[in-house]
Design a protein around this motif. Sequence first.
Motif, PDB file in Angstrom:
ATOM      1  N   GLN A  48       0.834  -1.205   0.000  1.00 33.46           N
ATOM      2  CA  GLN A  48       0.000   0.000   0.000  1.00 33.46           C
ATOM      3  C   GLN A  48       0.872   1.260   0.000  1.00 33.46           C
ATOM      4  N   VAL A  49       1.948   1.219   0.774  1.00 33.36           N
ATOM      5  CA  VAL A  49       2.871   2.354   0.831  1.00 33.36           C
ATOM      6  C   VAL A  49       3.626   2.492  -0.485  1.00 33.36           C
ATOM      7  N   ILE A  50       4.109   1.368  -1.022  1.00 32.40           N
ATOM      8  CA  ILE A  50       4.856   1.397  -2.287  1.00 32.40           C
ATOM      9  C   ILE A  50       3.990   1.963  -3.401  1.00 32.40           C
ATOM     10  N   ASP A  51       2.734   1.517  -3.457  1.00 28.49           N
ATOM     11  CA  ASP A  51       1.820   2.013  -4.496  1.00 28.49           C
ATOM     12  C   ASP A  51       1.608   3.518  -4.372  1.00 28.49           C
ATOM     13  N   ALA A  52       1.554   4.010  -3.134  1.00 29.62           N
ATOM     14  CA  ALA A  52       1.327   5.440  -2.909  1.00 29.62           C
ATOM     15  C   ALA A  52       2.518   6.282  -3.365  1.00 29.62           C
ATOM     16  N   THR A  53       3.731   5.713  -3.318  1.00 37.54           N
ATOM     17  CA  THR A  53       4.925   6.455  -3.744  1.00 37.54           C
ATOM     18  C   THR A  53       5.084   6.461  -5.258  1.00 37.54           C
ATOM     19  N   ASP A  54       4.434   5.518  -5.934  1.00 34.84           N
ATOM     20  CA  ASP A  54       4.577   5.359  -7.397  1.00 34.84           C
ATOM     21  C   ASP A  54       5.995   4.968  -7.796  1.00 34.84           C
ATOM     22  N   ILE A  55       6.759   4.407  -6.865  1.00 29.87           N
ATOM     23  CA  ILE A  55       8.095   3.912  -7.193  1.00 29.87           C
ATOM     24  C   ILE A  55       7.984   2.478  -7.677  1.00 29.87           C
ATOM     25  N   ASN A  56       8.588   2.185  -8.821  1.00 26.92           N
ATOM     26  CA  ASN A  56       8.561   0.825  -9.370  1.00 26.92           C
ATOM     27  C   ASN A  56       9.887   0.529 -10.059  1.00 26.92           C
ATOM     28  N   ASN A  57       9.937  -0.613 -10.755  1.00 26.19           N
ATOM     29  CA  ASN A  57      11.182  -1.041 -11.395  1.00 26.19           C
ATOM     30  C   ASN A  57      11.600  -0.165 -12.571  1.00 26.19           C
ATOM     31  N   ASN A  58      10.697   0.706 -13.027  1.00 27.22           N
ATOM     32  CA  ASN A  58      11.038   1.630 -14.111  1.00 27.22           C
ATOM     33  C   ASN A  58      11.493   2.991 -13.599  1.00 27.22           C
ATOM     34  N   SER A  59      11.451   3.175 -12.274  1.00 27.88           N
ATOM     35  CA  SER A  59      11.852   4.465 -11.692  1.00 27.88           C
ATOM     36  C   SER A  59      13.372   4.596 -11.686  1.00 27.88           C
ATOM     37  N   LEU A  60      13.855   5.776 -12.034  1.00 28.30           N
ATOM     38  CA  LEU A  60      15.289   6.046 -11.956  1.00 28.30           C
ATOM     39  C   LEU A  60      15.661   6.354 -10.514  1.00 28.30           C
ATOM     40  N   LEU A  61      16.680   5.667 -10.038  1.00 27.99           N
ATOM     41  CA  LEU A  61      17.102   5.834  -8.646  1.00 27.99           C
ATOM     42  C   LEU A  61      17.488   7.288  -8.358  1.00 27.99           C
ATOM     43  N   VAL A  62      18.175   7.912  -9.284  1.00 30.24           N
ATOM     44  CA  VAL A  62      18.620   9.291  -9.074  1.00 30.24           C
ATOM     45  C   VAL A  62      17.431  10.242  -8.975  1.00 30.24           C
ATOM     46  N   ASN A  63      16.377   9.986  -9.750  1.00 30.96           N
ATOM     47  CA  ASN A  63      15.177  10.827  -9.690  1.00 30.96           C
ATOM     48  C   ASN A  63      14.471  10.687  -8.343  1.00 30.96           C
ATOM     49  N   VAL A  64      14.424   9.456  -7.837  1.00 29.03           N
ATOM     50  CA  VAL A  64      13.781   9.209  -6.544  1.00 29.03           C
ATOM     51  C   VAL A  64      14.497   9.989  -5.447  1.00 29.03           C
ATOM     52  N   MET A  65      15.835   9.953  -5.467  1.00 29.78           N
ATOM     53  CA  MET A  65      16.589  10.619  -4.411  1.00 29.78           C
ATOM     54  C   MET A  65      16.529  12.145  -4.546  1.00 29.78           C
ATOM     55  N   ILE A  66      16.467  12.645  -5.788  1.00 23.91           N
ATOM     56  CA  ILE A  66      16.371  14.096  -5.981  1.00 23.91           C
ATOM     57  C   ILE A  66      14.989  14.607  -5.580  1.00 23.91           C
ATOM     58  N   ASP A  67      13.952  13.841  -5.942  1.00 25.87           N
ATOM     59  CA  ASP A  67      12.564  14.271  -5.705  1.00 25.87           C
ATOM     60  C   ASP A  67      11.973  13.650  -4.442  1.00 25.87           C
ATOM     61  N   HIS A  68      12.822  13.194  -3.507  1.00 27.76           N
ATOM     62  CA  HIS A  68      12.334  12.442  -2.355  1.00 27.76           C
ATOM     63  C   HIS A  68      11.298  13.210  -1.535  1.00 27.76           C
ATOM     64  N   GLN A  69      11.485  14.536  -1.373  1.00 23.94           N
ATOM     65  CA  GLN A  69      10.538  15.299  -0.554  1.00 23.94           C
ATOM     66  C   GLN A  69       9.184  15.422  -1.238  1.00 23.94           C
ATOM     67  N   THR A  70       9.199  15.611  -2.546  1.00 20.88           N
ATOM     68  CA  THR A  70       7.945  15.679  -3.298  1.00 20.88           C
ATOM     69  C   THR A  70       7.204  14.346  -3.225  1.00 20.88           C
ATOM     70  N   ILE A  71       7.954  13.248  -3.361  1.00 21.21           N
ATOM     71  CA  ILE A  71       7.351  11.908  -3.275  1.00 21.21           C
ATOM     72  C   ILE A  71       6.799  11.674  -1.875  1.00 21.21           C
ATOM     73  N   ALA A  72       7.545  12.113  -0.851  1.00 15.72           N
ATOM     74  CA  ALA A  72       7.101  11.947   0.535  1.00 15.72           C
ATOM     75  C   ALA A  72       5.805  12.707   0.785  1.00 15.72           C
ATOM     76  N   ASN A  73       5.730  13.950   0.317  1.00 13.41           N
ATOM     77  CA  ASN A  73       4.521  14.761   0.507  1.00 13.41           C
ATOM     78  C   ASN A  73       3.317  14.133  -0.191  1.00 13.41           C
ATOM     79  N   LYS A  74       3.543  13.627  -1.392  1.00 11.51           N
ATOM     80  CA  LYS A  74       2.470  12.991  -2.153  1.00 11.51           C
ATOM     81  C   LYS A  74       1.989  11.726  -1.447  1.00 11.51           C
ATOM     82  N   THR A  75       2.926  10.960  -0.898  1.00  9.51           N
ATOM     83  CA  THR A  75       2.586   9.722  -0.197  1.00  9.51           C
ATOM     84  C   THR A  75       1.753  10.006   1.051  1.00  9.51           C
ATOM     85  N   MET A  76       2.149  11.030   1.831  1.00 13.90           N
ATOM     86  CA  MET A  76       1.412  11.372   3.054  1.00 13.90           C
ATOM     87  C   MET A  76       0.034  11.938   2.735  1.00 13.90           C
TER      88      MET A  76
END
Length: 232
Positions: A48-76
């Motif tokens: 449920q948490v993973i789905d809320a982050t929209d992180i999957n096997n096609n996500s670029l690791l560097v993008n996740v780490m750069i946009d981590h706060q935006t992803i966190a806000n969206k997840t919450m």
Amino acid sequence: MKKRKNLGKNSIILILAVVIIFIAYLGSPLSKVRNVTVEGVNDLGAQQVIDATDINNNSLLVNVMIDHQTIANKTMKKLPSIETVSFKTHNLRDIVIKVKEFKTLGLIYKNGYYYRVINGGHIINQKMHSPIGNYPIYSGFNDKKSLKKISKIYKKLPDNVRTNVSQFYNSPTKLNPYRVKIDMNDGNKVVADIRTVQAKMKYYPGIAAQMKQKGVINLEIGAYSYPFKAKK
């Protein structure tokens, strides 16, 4: 002068090499997230948490780490029962999502859905079709003040009593506007006064152990029990 030119030329070559390597990295499978794991979940499911982050096997690791706060806000925003969420990398290709949930102190049923109640009687606006966990359901506590009071009482009950509580009912009468009723998981029912129920519930295990059959334990004034009336 020649040395300075050679140094400048070497710097440009080095920068170009780094850019080429970075572009090659972004185009390779090594740049994409391989595994996603979740730590700290209690009432929420990891998927449920993973789905809320929209992180999957096609996500670029560097993008996740750069946009981590935006992803966190969206997840919450999607899962308001989450208090904090953060991300860390593992093995250069894996993502670990660290979650801290608000502590659930019970559930309330409204308009066909269940909602979590947390500290302060706050209701988390996250619909659930069915109850979760071993939490009590609060019935009749329709204002924030009364919900805050009863959830605080529940939080402070002894562990062996708290895990046995199934449902709280706000059940005032003309004689006692502070009366509450409690359904217990072991089959007994409790009648009590909200002003004294926290202190008196510590006696519940001892009284219940002496009962020969299931019934009512009255803690309004004093403490006594009687069996349920037999159905005719």
